[in-house]
Design an enzyme around this catalytic site. Structure first.
Site, PDB file in Angstrom:
ATOM      1  N   PHE A   1       4.771  -6.725  -7.768  1.00 39.66           N
ATOM      2  CA  PHE A   1       5.948  -6.305  -6.923  1.00 39.66           C
ATOM      3  C   PHE A   1       5.843  -6.619  -5.274  1.00 39.66           C
ATOM      4  O   PHE A   1       4.819  -6.067  -4.560  1.00 39.66           O
ATOM      5  CB  PHE A   1       6.158  -4.768  -6.931  1.00 39.66           C
ATOM      6  CG  PHE A   1       7.492  -4.213  -6.241  1.00 39.66           C
ATOM      7  CD1 PHE A   1       8.748  -4.337  -7.101  1.00 39.66           C
ATOM      8  CD2 PHE A   1       7.305  -3.745  -5.072  1.00 39.66           C
ATOM      9  CE1 PHE A   1       9.720  -3.664  -6.596  1.00 39.66           C
ATOM     10  CE2 PHE A   1       8.515  -3.064  -4.384  1.00 39.66           C
ATOM     11  CZ  PHE A   1       9.836  -3.392  -5.010  1.00 39.66           C
TER      12      PHE A   1
ATOM     13  N   GLY B   1       6.621  -3.969   6.620  1.00 34.31           N
ATOM     14  CA  GLY B   1       6.073  -3.049   5.584  1.00 34.31           C
ATOM     15  C   GLY B   1       6.939  -1.863   5.391  1.00 34.31           C
ATOM     16  O   GLY B   1       7.818  -1.719   4.334  1.00 34.31           O
TER      17      GLY B   1
ATOM     18  N   ILE C   1     -18.528  19.978  -0.266  1.00 32.54           N
ATOM     19  CA  ILE C   1     -19.101  20.831  -1.003  1.00 32.54           C
ATOM     20  C   ILE C   1     -20.407  20.256  -1.755  1.00 32.54           C
ATOM     21  O   ILE C   1     -21.431  20.741  -1.989  1.00 32.54           O
ATOM     22  CB  ILE C   1     -18.233  21.170  -2.312  1.00 32.54           C
ATOM     23  CG1 ILE C   1     -17.075  22.262  -1.459  1.00 32.54           C
ATOM     24  CG2 ILE C   1     -18.931  21.873  -3.322  1.00 32.54           C
ATOM     25  CD1 ILE C   1     -16.011  22.587  -2.671  1.00 32.54           C
TER      26      ILE C   1
ATOM     27  N   GLY D   1     -22.204  17.989  -0.226  1.00 32.17           N
ATOM     28  CA  GLY D   1     -23.144  18.018   0.893  1.00 32.17           C
ATOM     29  C   GLY D   1     -23.723  16.438   1.083  1.00 32.17           C
ATOM     30  O   GLY D   1     -22.867  15.530   0.833  1.00 32.17           O
TER      31      GLY D   1
ATOM     32  N   GLU E   1       3.603   2.076  -1.244  1.00 32.26           N
ATOM     33  CA  GLU E   1       4.880   2.514  -1.505  1.00 32.26           C
ATOM     34  C   GLU E   1       5.429   3.574  -0.888  1.00 32.26           C
ATOM     35  O   GLU E   1       6.310   4.603  -1.198  1.00 32.26           O
ATOM     36  CB  GLU E   1       4.758   3.054  -3.071  1.00 32.26           C
ATOM     37  CG  GLU E   1       4.337   1.865  -4.040  1.00 32.26           C
ATOM     38  CD  GLU E   1       4.542   2.018  -5.538  1.00 32.26           C
ATOM     39  OE1 GLU E   1       5.385   2.854  -5.955  1.00 32.26           O
ATOM     40  OE2 GLU E   1       3.771   1.517  -6.311  1.00 32.26           O
TER      41      GLU E   1
ATOM     42  N   THR F   1       4.820   5.134   3.665  1.00 31.92           N
ATOM     43  CA  THR F   1       3.907   5.976   4.006  1.00 31.92           C
ATOM     44  C   THR F   1       4.497   7.301   4.140  1.00 31.92           C
ATOM     45  O   THR F   1       5.710   7.333   3.755  1.00 31.92           O
ATOM     46  CB  THR F   1       3.605   5.439   5.469  1.00 31.92           C
ATOM     47  OG1 THR F   1       4.984   5.514   6.214  1.00 31.92           O
ATOM     48  CG2 THR F   1       3.159   4.000   5.623  1.00 31.92           C
ATOM     49  N   SER F   2       3.610   8.116   4.433  1.00 32.93           N
ATOM     50  CA  SER F   2       4.025   9.556   4.444  1.00 32.93           C
ATOM     51  C   SER F   2       5.130   9.554   5.606  1.00 32.93           C
ATOM     52  O   SER F   2       6.098  10.450   5.459  1.00 32.93           O
ATOM     53  CB  SER F   2       2.813  10.177   5.096  1.00 32.93           C
ATOM     54  OG  SER F   2       1.699  10.399   3.925  1.00 32.93           O
TER      55      SER F   2
END
Ligand code: COS
Length: 370
Positions: A113, A121, A327, A329, A353, A355-356
């Site tokens: 696509f 963008g 967690i 480490g 697809e 951005t936030s």
């Protein structure tokens, strides 16, 4: 059943070699071929065109399981299913469906696509790629960037400006085949995460695109891109959810065997509370993903719910993978334990697809509508 099939496939076929593919940026060609044979590449396509005829919920479940193990394979699956197959089935004509959709849905061919450009963008209406009407064909010129399946796809949905004066109403989308004269594939991108997926820039130099390869009426291209991306975002949200739940499961299991200060580390509240937060956030994201998928299946508008699902699930993927590394480490920082790869893979779900920040534009415009 679908979830189990995807889980088994991921464990048996994707897990072996996933670290090596990530290290060497190796495309999972054999695995993708098998996914096609098992029906994972055209899950929601009607059986009439070789698809599985399944709903979006089933697709989200399969995407989550595949993404727990290999987000590079799941992005290939997501692009082929929710952008390329969906776009052709929903908006293409009989010719498009028989010639292109059938091989894409059955996994014999792979799709890409192509919307993003060096300077378009998020600002998707600013297309510089042009397709000039020459009678019975369009002459396509321009560059597309960061194209998933860029080097491995057979068929490309290419968005281009056909009439600059008309701005977004002068944009069209075309099906372009690999190998057409003037179509060049640029170098592969060396990425932070999803390194097994194949990302390229593409150059079109006077590529002749037959008129019949335009999808929809003249000027439909931007609406096509927006509508297809709305569903694509459910796919990426499911991917993010899978990355998060994969990292959570690894962290939980590790915390039950790793000992520190005389006991398994899950017995320390510092670790147990992290796990509680991780699972709560994952469950919240999961219900947003399922709600968006359900709305799509019901024929309701899912622009907002899809954007919410992607915004939340990608944020959760980032937070949970960082905590999973913590967690683990020192072990979390080495490849063998998988969580550092999941952390690198998570980041892209906040970018591609939409951005936030783009998801927040979509959500806020929606909530302010009367
Ligand atoms: N479905 C159908 N049509 C839509 C739509 C949707 N989900 N979203 C927008 N449109 C239509 C609008 O209705 C408008 O058409 P009309 O002028 O006929 O009403 C047209 O598209 C342009 O919309 P708008 O004026 O809102 O355009 P903007 O330039 O403000 O941009 C956003 C809108 C930001 C939402 C759009 O550019 C976008 O989604 N950008 C991100 C693209 C993306 O995901 N890029 C990643 C590349 S794929 S990896």
């Amino acid at each position: 059943m679908i979830r189990d099939a995807a889980r088994d496939f991921a464990k048996n076929e994707l897990l072996p070699g996933v670290i090596e593919r990530d290290t060497h940026q190796k495309f999972p060609a054999e695995q993708i071929k098998k996914m096609g044979e098992l029906g994972f590449m055209g899950m929601m396509v009607s059986p009439e065109y070789g698809g599985g005829g399944m709903d979006t919920i089933s697709y989200a479940l399969a995407m989550e399981e595949i993404s727990k193990i290999d987000a590079s394979a799941s992005v290939v699956m997501s692009v082929n299913n929710s952008l390329v197959c969906y776009g052709i089935e929903k908006f293409g004509n009989d010719y498009h469906k028989h010639k292109y959709l059938v091989p894409l849905a059955t996994g014999q061919k792979l799709g890409a696509f192509c919307l993003s450009e060096p300077e378009a963008g998020s600002d998707a209406t600013s297309q510089r790629t042009t397709a000039i009407d020459q009678g019975d064909y369009y002459l396509l010129n321009g560059t597309k960037n960061w194209i998933t399946n860029g080097g491995t796809a057979d068929y490309y949905l290419v968005v281009a400006q056909t009439d600059k004066e008309k701005k977004h109403k002068g944009i069209n989308v075309f099906i372009v085949e690999k190998g057409w004269e003037g179509f060049e594939i640029g170098p592969k991108e060396d990425k932070l995460g999803i390194r097994g997926s194949d990302t390229h820039s593409l150059n079109f130099n006077d590529v002749k695109v037959p008129k019949e390869n335009r999808i929809g009426d003249d000027g439909f291209g931007f609406t096509f891109a927006m509508k297809t991306l709305s569903g694509g975002r459910i796919g990426i949200a499911s991917q993010a959810l899978g990355i998060a739940s994969g990292a959570y499961e690894l962290a939980r299991n590790y915390s039950k065997v790793r000992k520190a200060f005389g006991t398994e580390i899950c017995n320390h509240q510092a670790i147990a509370f992290k796990l509680a937060d991780m699972l709560t956030e994952i469950e919240a994201a999961r219900y947003l993903v399922w709600k968006a998928a359900w709305e799509k299946d019901q024929g309701l508008n899912y622009d907002i719910s899809g954007a919410m699902a992607k915004l939340k699930a990608s944020q959760v993927a980032m937070n949970v993978t960082v905590e999973a590394v913590q967690i683990h480490g020192g072990n979390g920082y080495v490849k063998e334990y998988h969580v550092e790869r999941l952390m690198r893979d998570a980041k892209i779900t906040q970018i591609y697809e939409g951005t936030s920040e783009i998801q927040k534009i979509v959500i806020s415009r929606g909530l302010l509508k009367d």
